[in-house]
Design a protein around this motif. Structure first.
Motif, PDB file in Angstrom:
ATOM      1  N   ALA A  93       0.812  -1.223   0.000  1.00  0.00           N
ATOM      2  CA  ALA A  93       0.000   0.000   0.000  1.00  0.00           C
ATOM      3  C   ALA A  93       0.839   1.265   0.000  1.00  0.00           C
ATOM      4  CB  ALA A  93      -0.929   0.004   1.207  1.00  0.00           C
ATOM      5  N   ASP A  94       2.136   1.143   0.289  1.00  0.00           N
ATOM      6  CA  ASP A  94       3.009   2.316   0.317  1.00  0.00           C
ATOM      7  C   ASP A  94       3.756   2.531  -0.991  1.00  0.00           C
ATOM      8  OD1 ASP A  94       2.391   3.066   2.927  1.00  0.00           O
ATOM      9  OD2 ASP A  94       3.807   1.597   3.746  1.00  0.00           O
ATOM     10  N   ARG A  95       3.493   1.667  -1.983  1.00  0.00           N
ATOM     11  CA  ARG A  95       4.177   1.824  -3.285  1.00  0.00           C
ATOM     12  C   ARG A  95       3.153   1.612  -4.401  1.00  0.00           C
ATOM     13  NH1 ARG A  95       9.399  -1.779  -3.626  1.00  0.00           N
ATOM     14  NH2 ARG A  95       8.067  -3.324  -2.597  1.00  0.00           N
ATOM     15  N   VAL A  96       2.570   2.725  -4.826  1.00  0.00           N
ATOM     16  CA  VAL A  96       1.546   2.703  -5.869  1.00  0.00           C
ATOM     17  C   VAL A  96       1.872   3.801  -6.877  1.00  0.00           C
ATOM     18  CG1 VAL A  96      -0.921   2.995  -6.374  1.00  0.00           C
ATOM     19  CG2 VAL A  96      -0.205   1.820  -4.274  1.00  0.00           C
ATOM     20  N   ALA A  97       1.615   3.534  -8.149  1.00  0.00           N
ATOM     21  CA  ALA A  97       1.785   4.533  -9.207  1.00  0.00           C
ATOM     22  C   ALA A  97       0.511   4.584 -10.048  1.00  0.00           C
ATOM     23  CB  ALA A  97       2.991   4.205 -10.076  1.00  0.00           C
ATOM     24  N   LEU A  98       0.271   5.728 -10.649  1.00  0.00           N
ATOM     25  CA  LEU A  98      -0.895   5.929 -11.513  1.00  0.00           C
ATOM     26  C   LEU A  98      -0.427   6.339 -12.901  1.00  0.00           C
ATOM     27  CD1 LEU A  98      -3.147   8.030  -9.074  1.00  0.00           C
ATOM     28  CD2 LEU A  98      -3.263   5.570  -9.514  1.00  0.00           C
ATOM     29  N   TRP A  99      -1.078   5.743 -13.911  1.00  0.00           N
ATOM     30  CA  TRP A  99      -0.708   6.023 -15.305  1.00  0.00           C
ATOM     31  C   TRP A  99      -1.988   6.395 -16.050  1.00  0.00           C
ATOM     32  CZ3 TRP A  99       3.894   3.089 -17.645  1.00  0.00           C
ATOM     33  CH2 TRP A  99       4.209   3.576 -18.928  1.00  0.00           C
ATOM     34  N   PHE A 100      -2.025   7.627 -16.573  1.00  0.00           N
ATOM     35  CA  PHE A 100      -3.218   8.169 -17.217  1.00  0.00           C
ATOM     36  C   PHE A 100      -3.034   8.222 -18.729  1.00  0.00           C
ATOM     37  CE2 PHE A 100      -2.965   9.672 -12.934  1.00  0.00           C
ATOM     38  CZ  PHE A 100      -4.268   9.733 -12.475  1.00  0.00           C
ATOM     39  N   PHE A 101      -4.146   8.064 -19.453  1.00  0.00           N
ATOM     40  CA  PHE A 101      -4.115   8.083 -20.904  1.00  0.00           C
ATOM     41  C   PHE A 101      -5.087   9.136 -21.451  1.00  0.00           C
ATOM     42  CE2 PHE A 101      -2.559   3.998 -19.666  1.00  0.00           C
ATOM     43  CZ  PHE A 101      -1.623   3.624 -20.621  1.00  0.00           C
ATOM     44  N   SER A 102      -4.638   9.863 -22.446  1.00  0.00           N
ATOM     45  CA  SER A 102      -5.503  10.704 -23.281  1.00  0.00           C
ATOM     46  C   SER A 102      -6.409  11.624 -22.452  1.00  0.00           C
ATOM     47  CB  SER A 102      -6.318   9.795 -24.201  1.00  0.00           C
ATOM     48  OG  SER A 102      -7.049  10.540 -25.158  1.00  0.00           O
ATOM     49  N   GLY A 103      -7.731  11.468 -22.635  1.00  0.00           N
ATOM     50  CA  GLY A 103      -8.694  12.344 -21.983  1.00  0.00           C
ATOM     51  C   GLY A 103      -8.773  12.196 -20.485  1.00  0.00           C
ATOM     52  N   ALA A 104      -8.046  11.244 -19.899  1.00  0.00           N
ATOM     53  CA  ALA A 104      -7.979  11.144 -18.438  1.00  0.00           C
ATOM     54  C   ALA A 104      -7.042  12.192 -17.847  1.00  0.00           C
ATOM     55  CB  ALA A 104      -7.518   9.749 -18.018  1.00  0.00           C
ATOM     56  N   GLY A 105      -6.349  12.958 -18.698  1.00  0.00           N
ATOM     57  CA  GLY A 105      -5.383  13.934 -18.211  1.00  0.00           C
ATOM     58  C   GLY A 105      -5.893  14.850 -17.112  1.00  0.00           C
ATOM     59  N   PRO A 106      -7.106  15.435 -17.237  1.00  0.00           N
ATOM     60  CA  PRO A 106      -7.587  16.309 -16.161  1.00  0.00           C
ATOM     61  C   PRO A 106      -7.695  15.612 -14.801  1.00  0.00           C
ATOM     62  CG  PRO A 106      -8.818  16.762 -18.159  1.00  0.00           C
ATOM     63  CD  PRO A 106      -7.965  15.550 -18.442  1.00  0.00           C
ATOM     64  N   LEU A 107      -7.840  14.285 -14.794  1.00  0.00           N
ATOM     65  CA  LEU A 107      -7.917  13.559 -13.521  1.00  0.00           C
ATOM     66  C   LEU A 107      -6.594  13.568 -12.769  1.00  0.00           C
ATOM     67  CD1 LEU A 107      -9.979  10.422 -14.673  1.00  0.00           C
ATOM     68  CD2 LEU A 107     -10.817  12.417 -13.405  1.00  0.00           C
ATOM     69  N   THR A 108      -5.498  13.896 -13.457  1.00  0.00           N
ATOM     70  CA  THR A 108      -4.202  13.944 -12.766  1.00  0.00           C
ATOM     71  C   THR A 108      -4.155  15.066 -11.742  1.00  0.00           C
ATOM     72  OG1 THR A 108      -3.187  15.431 -14.416  1.00  0.00           O
ATOM     73  CG2 THR A 108      -3.021  13.051 -14.823  1.00  0.00           C
ATOM     74  N   ALA A 109      -5.008  16.083 -11.909  1.00  0.00           N
ATOM     75  CA  ALA A 109      -4.906  17.268 -11.050  1.00  0.00           C
ATOM     76  C   ALA A 109      -5.119  16.938  -9.576  1.00  0.00           C
ATOM     77  CB  ALA A 109      -5.903  18.328 -11.508  1.00  0.00           C
ATOM     78  N   ASP A 110      -6.030  16.014  -9.287  1.00  0.00           N
ATOM     79  CA  ASP A 110      -6.258  15.626  -7.889  1.00  0.00           C
ATOM     80  C   ASP A 110      -4.978  15.129  -7.236  1.00  0.00           C
ATOM     81  OD1 ASP A 110      -8.915  16.291  -7.675  1.00  0.00           O
ATOM     82  OD2 ASP A 110      -9.679  14.249  -7.878  1.00  0.00           O
ATOM     83  N   TRP A 111      -4.198  14.385  -7.984  1.00  0.00           N
ATOM     84  CA  TRP A 111      -3.017  13.729  -7.433  1.00  0.00           C
ATOM     85  C   TRP A 111      -1.794  14.631  -7.490  1.00  0.00           C
ATOM     86  CZ3 TRP A 111      -4.743   9.442  -5.194  1.00  0.00           C
ATOM     87  CH2 TRP A 111      -5.958   8.938  -5.668  1.00  0.00           C
ATOM     88  N   LEU A 112      -1.757  15.545  -8.477  1.00  0.00           N
ATOM     89  CA  LEU A 112      -0.667  16.516  -8.544  1.00  0.00           C
ATOM     90  C   LEU A 112      -0.815  17.577  -7.457  1.00  0.00           C
ATOM     91  CD1 LEU A 112      -0.643  17.110 -12.406  1.00  0.00           C
ATOM     92  CD2 LEU A 112       1.169  15.983 -11.104  1.00  0.00           C
ATOM     93  N   GLY A 113      -2.058  17.956  -7.180  1.00  0.00           N
ATOM     94  CA  GLY A 113      -2.291  19.045  -6.239  1.00  0.00           C
ATOM     95  C   GLY A 113      -1.954  18.711  -4.809  1.00  0.00           C
ATOM     96  N   LYS A 114      -2.082  17.435  -4.461  1.00  0.00           N
ATOM     97  CA  LYS A 114      -1.756  17.006  -3.092  1.00  0.00           C
ATOM     98  C   LYS A 114      -1.317  15.542  -3.133  1.00  0.00           C
ATOM     99  CE  LYS A 114      -3.539  17.183   1.646  1.00  0.00           C
ATOM    100  NZ  LYS A 114      -4.722  17.455   2.510  1.00  0.00           N
ATOM    101  N   PRO A 115      -0.077  15.283  -3.554  1.00  0.00           N
ATOM    102  CA  PRO A 115       0.373  13.893  -3.717  1.00  0.00           C
ATOM    103  C   PRO A 115       0.429  13.157  -2.384  1.00  0.00           C
ATOM    104  CG  PRO A 115       1.849  15.431  -4.837  1.00  0.00           C
ATOM    105  CD  PRO A 115       0.960  16.236  -3.949  1.00  0.00           C
ATOM    106  N   PRO A 116      -0.225  12.026  -2.264  1.00  0.00           N
ATOM    107  CA  PRO A 116      -0.099  11.236  -1.026  1.00  0.00           C
ATOM    108  C   PRO A 116       1.285  10.601  -0.950  1.00  0.00           C
ATOM    109  CG  PRO A 116      -1.432  10.077  -2.649  1.00  0.00           C
ATOM    110  CD  PRO A 116      -1.157  11.420  -3.232  1.00  0.00           C
ATOM    111  N   PRO A 117       1.770  10.298   0.229  1.00  0.00           N
ATOM    112  CA  PRO A 117       3.138   9.768   0.365  1.00  0.00           C
ATOM    113  C   PRO A 117       3.344   8.425  -0.303  1.00  0.00           C
ATOM    114  CG  PRO A 117       1.940   9.690   2.464  1.00  0.00           C
ATOM    115  CD  PRO A 117       1.117  10.499   1.539  1.00  0.00           C
ATOM    116  N   TRP A 118       2.286   7.642  -0.475  1.00  0.00           N
ATOM    117  CA  TRP A 118       2.431   6.324  -1.098  1.00  0.00           C
ATOM    118  C   TRP A 118       2.465   6.392  -2.623  1.00  0.00           C
ATOM    119  CZ3 TRP A 118      -1.687   6.148  -4.186  1.00  0.00           C
ATOM    120  CH2 TRP A 118      -2.874   6.762  -3.772  1.00  0.00           C
TER     121      TRP A 118
END
Length: 505
Positions: free
Chosen positions: A374-399
């Motif tokens: 649970a402490d090592r997770v990555a997210l990979w977004f494609f195409s129109g999912a780009g705006p969803l990255t903002a949640d994770w860029l704005g406040k990255p969790p430590p994991w």
């Protein structure tokens, strides 16, 4: 001889066609630019309120004056809102119209008002407010945009300053009835050949229309008729102002039946993933699929692949079964990481909030799995999912060990209207801190999407964000599917290698 009947969009009149009309005339065609009532054409003869039926009648008068026994071919061209009165007129004079050209417009349907095609939610709400509860907003009008607000109605890329000044100075209020009255069609217009001209400065492309056809959207299946052709113009939403030469050439080719033809859904079998990856089994729970490493061991890092969109709710197969996503997930599992695909509900550009909730729920369920670290997770977004990255860029969790994106849309496209502040990666990246970012950039990306990527990278440089850019110089959007080349394969290996290094460090 071809006669082009040109109908402009919201707030505009015949003047926008001046340069294009002169070039068509020089090529031997005749041109009639329609002055719609209230938009350069005065008011209806009966003095009544102006609505969509008024504008259909305006177009019909020009068609009826043009059609004669001399064999002239009438081509109706509708730009933006103008496609609604054009299609209404074509439906009533199908036997007199040789072709309908949809110029960077929507695809109107029977019983649906033009307001439904307005992308910006705030603008739709303003129209309804001005209507004041009246079904068709009788007597009311939407004020034209200020000079710096035309982009809310479409990309202004390529428009010279003087032309934008003139567009603003000559703009007229849009009668609300033209936007609120539903379009009534009998189906007769379906017999008329059509052409679509897509302006890539707004993010549109033939490849994206083909993808939506492949999703199985019922309303788009008619676009695979061999009498339907498509063109792209590398400019913004007003090509008659930004590139009248190219528009005139395109209209002449469209009138001649030339252009790109789409492939019917299911006609081409989906290609497998471009890399050889093992056929590892998956575990399906609800909307999530897990691809587990073949060797036993303790909790493993997890990599979630987030599909783009919008994707119609009835698309089959659903995104988590797309070969490109299953291929990436199996690649991850083969390298000792739990690969995850999921379905989220990004069915329209208004669905980012619900899609974000779906993703957050999926992440928590994956992290709760005892086989996942649970402490090592990555997210990979494609195409129109780009705006969803903002949640994770704005406040990255430590994991969150890494965030990756392939050919992403990193800011709202002009055709989308405004998105909530929550879904603005260009702003959110300033808060990414030391979160490693991997961005795969397609060199042959559409102009509109490429511009959003450059805006994001500019913001990332300004704040010192840790972005690794992997370029695919000869790659298109969705290069893993459409460009099955050594260059594409190398880009996938490099991107996966970078993400796995951050994830397993």
């Amino acid at each position: 001889m071809t006669v082009f009947i040109l109908v402009s969009g919201v707030f505009t009149g015949p003047h926008v066609w001046d340069d294009t009309a002169s070039r068509l005339t020089a090529a031997g065609a005749e041109v009639r630019a329609v002055a719609l009532s209230g938009l350069g054409g005065g008011h209806p003869a009966d003095g009544g309120d102006i609505d969509l039926e008024t504008h259909i009648a305006d177009v019909l008068r020009v068609v009826d004056r043009t059609v004669g026994p001399d064999g002239r071919e009438v081509v109706l061209v509708g730009h933006d809102y103008g496609i609604h009165p054009v299609l209404g007129a074509a439906d009533r004079r199908a036997g007199s119209v040789a072709r309908v050209v949809y110029l960077d417009s929507g695809l109107p349907q029977d019983g649906v008002p033009a307001l439904a095609a307005v992308a910006d939610q705030g603008m739709r709400e303003e129209v309804l407010r001005l209507a004041g509860g009246g079904a068709h907003g009788a007597g009311a009008a939407l004020p034209p945009p200020a000079r710096d607000a035309w982009h809310l109605w479409g990309s202004t890329a390529g428009i010279p300053d003087a032309a934008l000044d003139r567009l603003t100075a000559l703009a007229s209020p849009q009668p609300l009835g033209t936007l609120l009255l539903p379009l009534e069609l009998t189906g007769a217009a379906a017999s008329v050949p059509m052409a679509g001209v897509l302006c890539t400065g707004g993010g549109a492309s033939i490849a994206m229309v083909q993808a939506r056809v492949d999703f199985g959207e019922p309303a788009l299946q008619a676009l695979t008729d061999p009498r339907v052709t498509f063109f792209e113009l590398p400019t913004g939403h007003w090509p008659m102002l930004s590139d009248p030469d190219a528009l005139a050439v395109t209209l002449l080719r469209a009138a001649a039946g030339k252009g790109h033809r789409l492939t019917p859904a299911g006609a081409v079998r989906p290609e497998p993933f471009l890399l050889d990856v093992p056929e590892l089994p998956r575990e399906r729970t609800g909307t999530i699929d897990l691809y587990l490493p073949p060797s036993a061991g303790g909790p493993r890092p997890a990599l979630l692949f987030v599909h783009g969109g919008p994707v119609p709710p009835d698309a089959r197969p659903t995104p988590r079964d797309w070969p490109v996503l299953t291929g990436y997930a199996r690649y991850a599992a083969d390298h000792g990481v739990v690969g995850v695909t999921l379905d989220h509900r990004l069915h329209a550009v208004t669905d980012y909030a619900v899609a974000a909730d779906d993703l957050a729920d999926a992440v928590e369920r994956v992290r709760a799995d005892p086989r996942v670290d649970a402490d090592r997770v990555a997210l990979w977004f494609f195409s129109g999912a780009g705006p969803l990255t903002a949640d994770w860029l704005g406040k990255p969790p430590p994991w969150l060990r890494c965030l990756a994106a392939d050919y992403p849309v990193m800011a709202p496209l002009p055709s989308w209207g405004r998105l909530a502040d929550r879904f603005q990666p260009v702003d959110a990246v300033a808060h990414a801190g030391s979160l490693p970012l991997v961005l795969v950039r397609a060199g042959l990306e559409s102009d509109g999407i490429a511009a959003t990527v450059e805006r994001f990278l500019g913001a990332a440089r300004a704040c010192g964000a840790a972005v690794e850019v992997i370029d695919v110089p000869n790659g298109h959007h969705s290069f893993e599917t459409v460009d099955r080349t050594d260059e594409s394969r190398e880009a996938v290996h490099r991107a996966m290698g970078a993400v796995l290094r951050h994830l397993t460090a």
